[in-house]
Scaffold this motif. Structure first.
Motif, PDB file in Angstrom:
ATOM      1  N   GLN A  54       0.422  -2.915   1.896  1.00 44.33           N
ATOM      2  CA  GLN A  54       0.357  -3.205   3.332  1.00 44.33           C
ATOM      3  C   GLN A  54       1.516  -4.118   3.709  1.00 44.33           C
ATOM      4  O   GLN A  54       1.853  -5.052   2.986  1.00 44.33           O
ATOM      5  N   SER A  55       2.128  -3.835   4.845  1.00 44.87           N
ATOM      6  CA  SER A  55       3.229  -4.651   5.347  1.00 44.87           C
ATOM      7  C   SER A  55       3.083  -4.815   6.850  1.00 44.87           C
ATOM      8  O   SER A  55       2.164  -4.262   7.463  1.00 44.87           O
ATOM      9  N   GLU A  56       3.999  -5.570   7.446  1.00 44.79           N
ATOM     10  CA  GLU A  56       3.953  -5.761   8.899  1.00 44.79           C
ATOM     11  C   GLU A  56       4.174  -4.444   9.631  1.00 44.79           C
ATOM     12  O   GLU A  56       3.693  -4.257  10.752  1.00 44.79           O
ATOM     13  N   GLN A  57       4.905  -3.522   9.006  1.00 48.71           N
ATOM     14  CA  GLN A  57       5.194  -2.236   9.645  1.00 48.71           C
ATOM     15  C   GLN A  57       4.090  -1.202   9.417  1.00 48.71           C
ATOM     16  O   GLN A  57       4.109  -0.142  10.034  1.00 48.71           O
ATOM     17  N   GLY A  58       3.148  -1.495   8.525  1.00 45.85           N
ATOM     18  CA  GLY A  58       2.087  -0.524   8.252  1.00 45.85           C
ATOM     19  C   GLY A  58       1.796  -0.429   6.764  1.00 45.85           C
ATOM     20  O   GLY A  58       1.565  -1.445   6.108  1.00 45.85           O
ATOM     21  N   PHE A  59       1.857   0.784   6.211  1.00 44.76           N
ATOM     22  CA  PHE A  59       1.522   0.995   4.814  1.00 44.76           C
ATOM     23  C   PHE A  59       2.595   1.818   4.119  1.00 44.76           C
ATOM     24  O   PHE A  59       3.153   2.764   4.701  1.00 44.76           O
ATOM     25  N   LEU A  60       2.852   1.468   2.873  1.00 44.24           N
ATOM     26  CA  LEU A  60       3.687   2.266   1.984  1.00 44.24           C
ATOM     27  C   LEU A  60       2.811   2.740   0.836  1.00 44.24           C
ATOM     28  O   LEU A  60       2.100   1.935   0.216  1.00 44.24           O
ATOM     29  N   LEU A  61       2.863   4.016   0.548  1.00 49.87           N
ATOM     30  CA  LEU A  61       2.107   4.590  -0.553  1.00 49.87           C
ATOM     31  C   LEU A  61       3.080   4.893  -1.693  1.00 49.87           C
ATOM     32  O   LEU A  61       4.034   5.651  -1.512  1.00 49.87           O
ATOM     33  N   TYR A  62       2.845   4.286  -2.843  1.00 41.22           N
ATOM     34  CA  TYR A  62       3.646   4.543  -4.035  1.00 41.22           C
ATOM     35  C   TYR A  62       2.815   5.373  -5.001  1.00 41.22           C
ATOM     36  O   TYR A  62       1.647   5.051  -5.260  1.00 41.22           O
ATOM     37  N   VAL A  63       3.419   6.416  -5.546  1.00 42.84           N
ATOM     38  CA  VAL A  63       2.729   7.295  -6.488  1.00 42.84           C
ATOM     39  C   VAL A  63       3.628   7.529  -7.695  1.00 42.84           C
ATOM     40  O   VAL A  63       4.754   8.006  -7.549  1.00 42.84           O
ATOM     41  N   GLN A  64       3.120   7.187  -8.866  1.00 40.21           N
ATOM     42  CA  GLN A  64       3.850   7.416 -10.118  1.00 40.21           C
ATOM     43  C   GLN A  64       3.196   8.575 -10.863  1.00 40.21           C
ATOM     44  O   GLN A  64       1.968   8.719 -10.857  1.00 40.21           O
TER      45      GLN A  64
END
Length: 233
Positions: A54-64
């Motif tokens: 979660q960040s100020e801009q929204g969400f980043l999804l990381y997938v390995q």
């Protein structure tokens, strides 16, 4: 090994559905990977780990993953910009004994607690096995001790910071809930995420590389276990 970075469009109806049900989020992630034959679940077969930051801009999804994913099947407007996929081979080449990394890990740090007699009897009446229940570590001290123990098993140590304390900061991320079905019976899921940011030093390169590939701790299908590395600050 591959790492995908997906910037989420928080106005997406499908994302809001997934955010409300962590099992559905898991299913959406797995749409990028082919089905497998045999009894091993696709997540384990393809080595899939994911984390929602979660960040100020929204969400980043990381997938390995062990195999390159195909994100073309995501719902329309699920992402706010094109996804990125990169090869992690250069990262693994840098894993050597004594190397210092900055790291981030979202985990579900728990301990096993033996059930009392009443709980054991209730489970027996329901035809369930008597297994210890998992309790989340709530205090920062217990959470730090958990990551130190994980390091002992996975080939790394947490060095001391300038204040003499372990150079890692645990912080509550968020709770994700959902439902799954076991033997056609709906079961409630509750995953308490704790985010760790800090530094580590590799003590056993083989053990540590395995931990990076396969994840750390429990809840790997539900947004936990993905260890992200960066140059030490």
């Amino acid at each position: 090994m591959f790492l995908s970075k997906l910037k989420i469009d928080v106005t997406s109806r499908e994302f809001r559905r997934d955010y409300a049900d962590v099992h559905q989020m898991h299913r959406t992630v797995m749409t990028a990977f082919p089905q497998v034959e045999g009894e091993q679940p696709p997540r384990q077969e393809h080595g899939v780990l994911w984390r929602l930051d979660q960040s100020e801009q929204g969400f980043l999804l990381y997938v390995q993953s062990h195999v390159e994913p195909d994100w073309s099947g995501l719902p329309k407007y699920y992402l706010s910009e094109p996804y990125q996929v990169r090869d992690l081979q250069p990262l693994f080449a840098a894993i050597t004994g004594g190397h210092r990394f900055a790291f981030r890990l979202v985990a579900n740090p728990t301990r096993a607690v033996k059930r009392d007699e009443k709980q054991q009897n209730r489970r027996a009446e329901q035809g369930k096995r008597d297994q210890p229940r998992r309790v989340v570590h709530r205090t920062p001290e217990a959470q730090i001790n958990w990551i130190i123990r994980q390091g002992e098993r996975n080939g790394f140590v947490i060095p001391a910071g300038r204040n003499g304390r372990p150079d890692v900061a645990p912080s509550p991320a968020f709770r994700m809930q959902g439902k799954t079905h076991v033997r056609e019976e709906a079961q409630k899921l509750t995953i308490d995420h704790v985010r760790y940011d800090g530094h580590l030093i590799v003590t056993d390169s083989n053990l540590f590389a395995s931990a990076v590939r396969n994840g750390i701790g429990r809840g790997k299908a539900y947004g936990c276990g993905l260890l992200s590395l960066a140059p030490a600050r």
